[in-house]
Design a protein around this motif. Structure first.
Motif, PDB file in Angstrom:
ATOM      1  N   PRO A   1       0.765  -1.124  -0.137  1.00  0.00           N
ATOM      2  CA  PRO A   1      -0.029   0.179  -0.041  1.00  0.00           C
ATOM      3  C   PRO A   1       0.683   1.207  -0.003  1.00  0.00           C
ATOM      4  N   GLU A   2       2.065   1.279   0.822  1.00  0.00           N
ATOM      5  CA  GLU A   2       2.761   2.491   0.762  1.00  0.00           C
ATOM      6  C   GLU A   2       3.459   2.873  -0.327  1.00  0.00           C
ATOM      7  N   LEU A   3       3.494   2.032  -1.378  1.00  0.00           N
ATOM      8  CA  LEU A   3       4.049   2.096  -2.619  1.00  0.00           C
ATOM      9  C   LEU A   3       3.149   2.990  -3.701  1.00  0.00           C
ATOM     10  N   LEU A   4       1.821   2.403  -3.597  1.00  0.00           N
ATOM     11  CA  LEU A   4       0.812   2.942  -4.234  1.00  0.00           C
ATOM     12  C   LEU A   4       0.674   4.400  -3.802  1.00  0.00           C
ATOM     13  N   GLY A   5       0.790   4.628  -2.568  1.00  0.00           N
ATOM     14  CA  GLY A   5       0.671   5.944  -1.907  1.00  0.00           C
ATOM     15  C   GLY A   5       1.733   6.824  -2.376  1.00  0.00           C
ATOM     16  N   ARG A   6       2.784   6.331  -2.575  1.00  0.00           N
ATOM     17  CA  ARG A   6       3.981   6.963  -3.022  1.00  0.00           C
ATOM     18  C   ARG A   6       3.680   7.420  -4.404  1.00  0.00           C
ATOM     19  N   ALA A   7       3.111   6.673  -5.359  1.00  0.00           N
ATOM     20  CA  ALA A   7       2.949   6.881  -6.685  1.00  0.00           C
ATOM     21  C   ALA A   7       1.975   7.762  -7.186  1.00  0.00           C
ATOM     22  N   THR A   8       0.866   7.855  -6.057  1.00  0.00           N
ATOM     23  CA  THR A   8      -0.085   8.660  -6.234  1.00  0.00           C
ATOM     24  C   THR A   8      -0.010  10.281  -5.589  1.00  0.00           C
ATOM     25  N   GLY A   9       1.031  10.259  -4.813  1.00  0.00           N
ATOM     26  CA  GLY A   9       1.286  11.531  -4.274  1.00  0.00           C
ATOM     27  C   GLY A   9       1.845  12.628  -4.815  1.00  0.00           C
ATOM     28  N   GLU A  10       1.835  13.779  -4.400  1.00  0.00           N
ATOM     29  CA  GLU A  10       2.312  15.173  -4.957  1.00  0.00           C
ATOM     30  C   GLU A  10       3.727  14.910  -5.531  1.00  0.00           C
ATOM     31  N   MET A  11       4.712  14.706  -4.583  1.00  0.00           N
ATOM     32  CA  MET A  11       6.007  14.316  -4.617  1.00  0.00           C
ATOM     33  C   MET A  11       6.421  13.637  -5.842  1.00  0.00           C
ATOM     34  N   ALA A  12       5.580  12.585  -6.151  1.00  0.00           N
ATOM     35  CA  ALA A  12       5.877  11.840  -7.522  1.00  0.00           C
ATOM     36  C   ALA A  12       5.493  12.650  -8.529  1.00  0.00           C
ATOM     37  N   VAL A  13       4.343  13.306  -8.590  1.00  0.00           N
ATOM     38  CA  VAL A  13       4.101  14.143  -9.674  1.00  0.00           C
ATOM     39  C   VAL A  13       5.132  15.220 -10.032  1.00  0.00           C
TER      40      VAL A  13
ATOM     41  N   ARG B   1      19.959   1.875  -5.259  1.00  0.00           N
ATOM     42  CA  ARG B   1      18.379   2.252  -5.111  1.00  0.00           C
ATOM     43  C   ARG B   1      18.167   2.901  -6.423  1.00  0.00           C
ATOM     44  N   ASN B   2      16.661   2.546  -6.559  1.00  0.00           N
ATOM     45  CA  ASN B   2      16.074   3.156  -8.018  1.00  0.00           C
ATOM     46  C   ASN B   2      15.240   4.443  -7.488  1.00  0.00           C
ATOM     47  N   ASP B   3      15.861   5.554  -7.568  1.00  0.00           N
ATOM     48  CA  ASP B   3      15.085   6.792  -7.282  1.00  0.00           C
ATOM     49  C   ASP B   3      14.289   7.648  -8.428  1.00  0.00           C
ATOM     50  N   MET B   4      14.146   6.594  -9.372  1.00  0.00           N
ATOM     51  CA  MET B   4      13.459   7.423 -10.490  1.00  0.00           C
ATOM     52  C   MET B   4      12.092   7.173 -10.157  1.00  0.00           C
ATOM     53  N   PRO B   5      11.352   8.431 -10.279  1.00  0.00           N
ATOM     54  CA  PRO B   5       9.894   8.351  -9.699  1.00  0.00           C
ATOM     55  C   PRO B   5       9.006   7.726 -10.692  1.00  0.00           C
ATOM     56  N   PHE B   6       7.677   7.366 -10.375  1.00  0.00           N
ATOM     57  CA  PHE B   6       6.696   7.044 -11.047  1.00  0.00           C
ATOM     58  C   PHE B   6       5.551   7.270 -10.408  1.00  0.00           C
ATOM     59  N   HIS B   7       4.587   8.044 -11.256  1.00  0.00           N
ATOM     60  CA  HIS B   7       3.405   8.621 -10.871  1.00  0.00           C
ATOM     61  C   HIS B   7       2.287   7.999 -11.516  1.00  0.00           C
ATOM     62  N   LEU B   8       0.850   7.746 -10.919  1.00  0.00           N
ATOM     63  CA  LEU B   8      -0.485   7.420 -11.366  1.00  0.00           C
ATOM     64  C   LEU B   8      -0.928   8.750 -11.346  1.00  0.00           C
ATOM     65  N   PRO B   9      -1.733   9.282 -12.349  1.00  0.00           N
ATOM     66  CA  PRO B   9      -2.642  10.473 -12.287  1.00  0.00           C
ATOM     67  C   PRO B   9      -3.646  10.507 -11.389  1.00  0.00           C
ATOM     68  N   ASN B  10      -3.836  11.724 -10.831  1.00  0.00           N
ATOM     69  CA  ASN B  10      -4.687  11.855  -9.685  1.00  0.00           C
ATOM     70  C   ASN B  10      -6.368  12.523 -10.579  1.00  0.00           C
ATOM     71  N   GLY B  11      -6.582  11.533 -11.327  1.00  0.00           N
ATOM     72  CA  GLY B  11      -7.914  11.898 -11.953  1.00  0.00           C
ATOM     73  C   GLY B  11      -9.189  11.140 -11.276  1.00  0.00           C
TER      74      GLY B  11
END
Length: 507
Positions: free
Chosen positions: A296-308, A442-452
């Motif tokens: 769950p925390e990884l999904l939270g990371r991908a949908t957060g503003e920092m990832a965007v 460590r893989n620091d490349m971001p990945f985001h899911l759109p907050n739509g």
């Protein structure tokens, strides 16, 4: 030159001392390197499980690679035979080729009297013909795999499990069975091995299955340890990851054991937490039940503003990577819909989901997104299964999109995955986890899911993705079971995982 009576008596006395000490036999009789120890690893070592063979009737070793399993078996088989008159050792495993080229090779090397000889002191093995009347040097045969110590059957035999019925007539008061790659033993073959009523049974294997005959013994060993069953009556169970090698911190092992160079190479090639790595390096037994694929925390990371924000910075720096389009085609029944997504290496740029009226309408959406985001034809994929997939293929061809890539999620895939669908889901999970590195960093490349508007459904479906490793392959939960659990078709999850087709194919 004949040996004196005192020399022969000394060897007989030494053999008596070795009866319950396979390590002494290994060093004093076979004159090989001692079995390794590594007290600082926090795990059992080679000497510990080898010594357990003199204390218990069943020994189970779940092990990572490159820990000297065959070296140990090469010493244990002659230890059993030469310290017990009229004894029989049976060595078996799923592959006759591996038995001959690996395990039996170690036995032949261990039993070579010339190997340890020197002008000043001939090998102890050279004294055996005068005691037993057996020429040990010529007694180990490669075809068939056998070590004959007399004409009455005293010695060792090797059979693959495909012909284990040949061992059914082998009985002796001192019978030992050594099973290599025991995870591949079927229940039927296991029952045949149990029927031999061996005084000692040793099972060695990489834990690539979550169930089966060998795993049942391992679980019995775990239970016996918890319950405090005396060693003489207990199944002794040992779990040894490759990292417990005494040379795990060395650049190069002098004996071919797991070392730092090999471990790092395997992490890069296979993935730090891939199914292969978990079984063959970490010695982690797969679980039977499906487990959540994405924390769950990884999904939270991908949908957060920092990832965007981070993804936007990467794109501005020209590091967003190539753009792709993936399309999961709706079947036109119930609540199913076609979902089309556009993404690059750092996340999704757009996701469209509509109850499209026809494959032609879906093709129109793909054409629009291709033009908007400038996506190459060969980086467009679509779910090609079934009649709907065929109709979409024709609609795409009508719009002159000939280079698009059909996606067959159920297609059998290479080595570590049951099918392409499972491989794509594993690539998604790896991409979202910054600690699942492949290059040692460590893989620091971001990945985001759109907050739509679709985000709640996306998060729900991705959080419900489950899978398990079985027989060294990762398998995503069957689509039908997933739909039953979710109460609808997982259209968003299907599209998002499909978008990792390139990564899965590239490996």
């Amino acid at each position: 030159m004949p040996r004196s009576a005192s020399e022969i008596d000394g060897l007989v006395g030494l053999l008596s001392d070795c009866h319950d000490d396979p390590d002494l036999f290994n060093t004093a009789i076979l004159e090989r390197e001692p079995y390794w120890t590594n007290p600082g690893s926090g795990h059992p070592d080679q000497l510990e499980w080898v010594q357990a063979c003199a204390e218990s009737s069943v020994v189970v070793v779940e092990t990572g690679n490159a820990l000297g399993k065959d070296y140990a078996l090469g010493g244990l088989v002659p230890w059993w035979c030469l310290t017990r008159l009229d004894s029989v050792a049976i060595v078996t495993g799923p592959s006759q080729t591996l038995l001959g080229s690996v395990t039996w090779k170690e036995l032949r090397r261990a039993m070579d009297p010339e190997r340890a000889s020197s002008p000043d002191r001939p090998s102890m093995l050279k004294m055996f013909p005068e005691i037993f009347g057996a020429d040990l040097g010529s007694g180990v045969k490669a075809s068939p795999l056998a070590m004959r110590l007399d004409k009455n059957g005293w010695g060792a035999l090797a059979y693959s499990t495909t012909s284990i019925e040949r061992a059914s007539g082998q009985h002796a008061a001192n019978l030992a069975v050594f099973v290599t790659e025991a995870s591949g033993i079927t229940d039927e073959i296991g029952e045949a091995l149990d029927s031999l009523k061996a005084s000692l049974m040793v099972l060695c294997y990489n834990p690539i299955r979550g169930e089966g005959w060998a795993v049942d013994y391992a679980r019995q060993g775990e239970a016996d340890a918890r319950d405090g069953v005396p060693r003489s009556h207990a199944v002794r169970y040992f779990n040894m990851p490759s990292t417990c090698s005494p040379h795990a911190d060395l650049d190069k092992s002098p004996f071919g054991l797991a070392d730092k160079t090999w471990l790092e190479a395997m992490y890069r090639r296979r993935g730090a937490d891939s199914p292969w790595t978990r079984s063959h390096i970490k010695a982690i037994r797969p679980k039977l039940d499906n487990e959540a694929l994405i924390r769950p925390e990884l999904l939270g990371r991908a949908t957060g503003e920092m990832a965007v924000r981070a993804a936007a910075e990467w794109r501005r720096a020209g590091k967003g990577g190539p753009r792709r389009i993936a399309c999961d085609v709706g079947e036109g029944v119930g609540n199913a819909r076609s979902v089309v997504g556009v993404r690059d290496d750092v996340g999704f740029l757009e996701i469209a989901a509509d109850a499209f009226d026809s494959p032609s309408a879906t093709a129109d959406r793909i054409v629009d997104l291709k033009a908007k985001w400038r996506v190459a034809d060969e980086r467009i994929s679509y779910d090609a299964a079934g009649n709907t997939g065929n109709r979409l293929k024709a609609a795409l061809a009508a719009k002159k999109l000939y280079g698009v890539q059909p996606y067959y999620g159920g297609k059998p895939f290479r080595r570590n995955f049951l099918n392409l669908r499972s491989a794509c889901a594993a690539m998604l999970a790896r991409r979202l986890d910054p600690d699942d590195f492949r290059d040692g960093t460590r893989n620091d490349m971001p990945f985001h899911l759109p907050n739509g508007p679709h985000l709640p459904q996306i998060v729900e479906e991705l959080s419900e993705l489950k899978g398990r490793t079985d027989n060294d392959k990762f398998r995503l939960e069957d689509k039908a079971d997933f739909m039953d659990r979710l109460g609808r078709s997982p259209d968003f999850a299907d599209m998002i995982t499909q978008s990792f087709r390139e990564e899965a194919v590239a490996g």
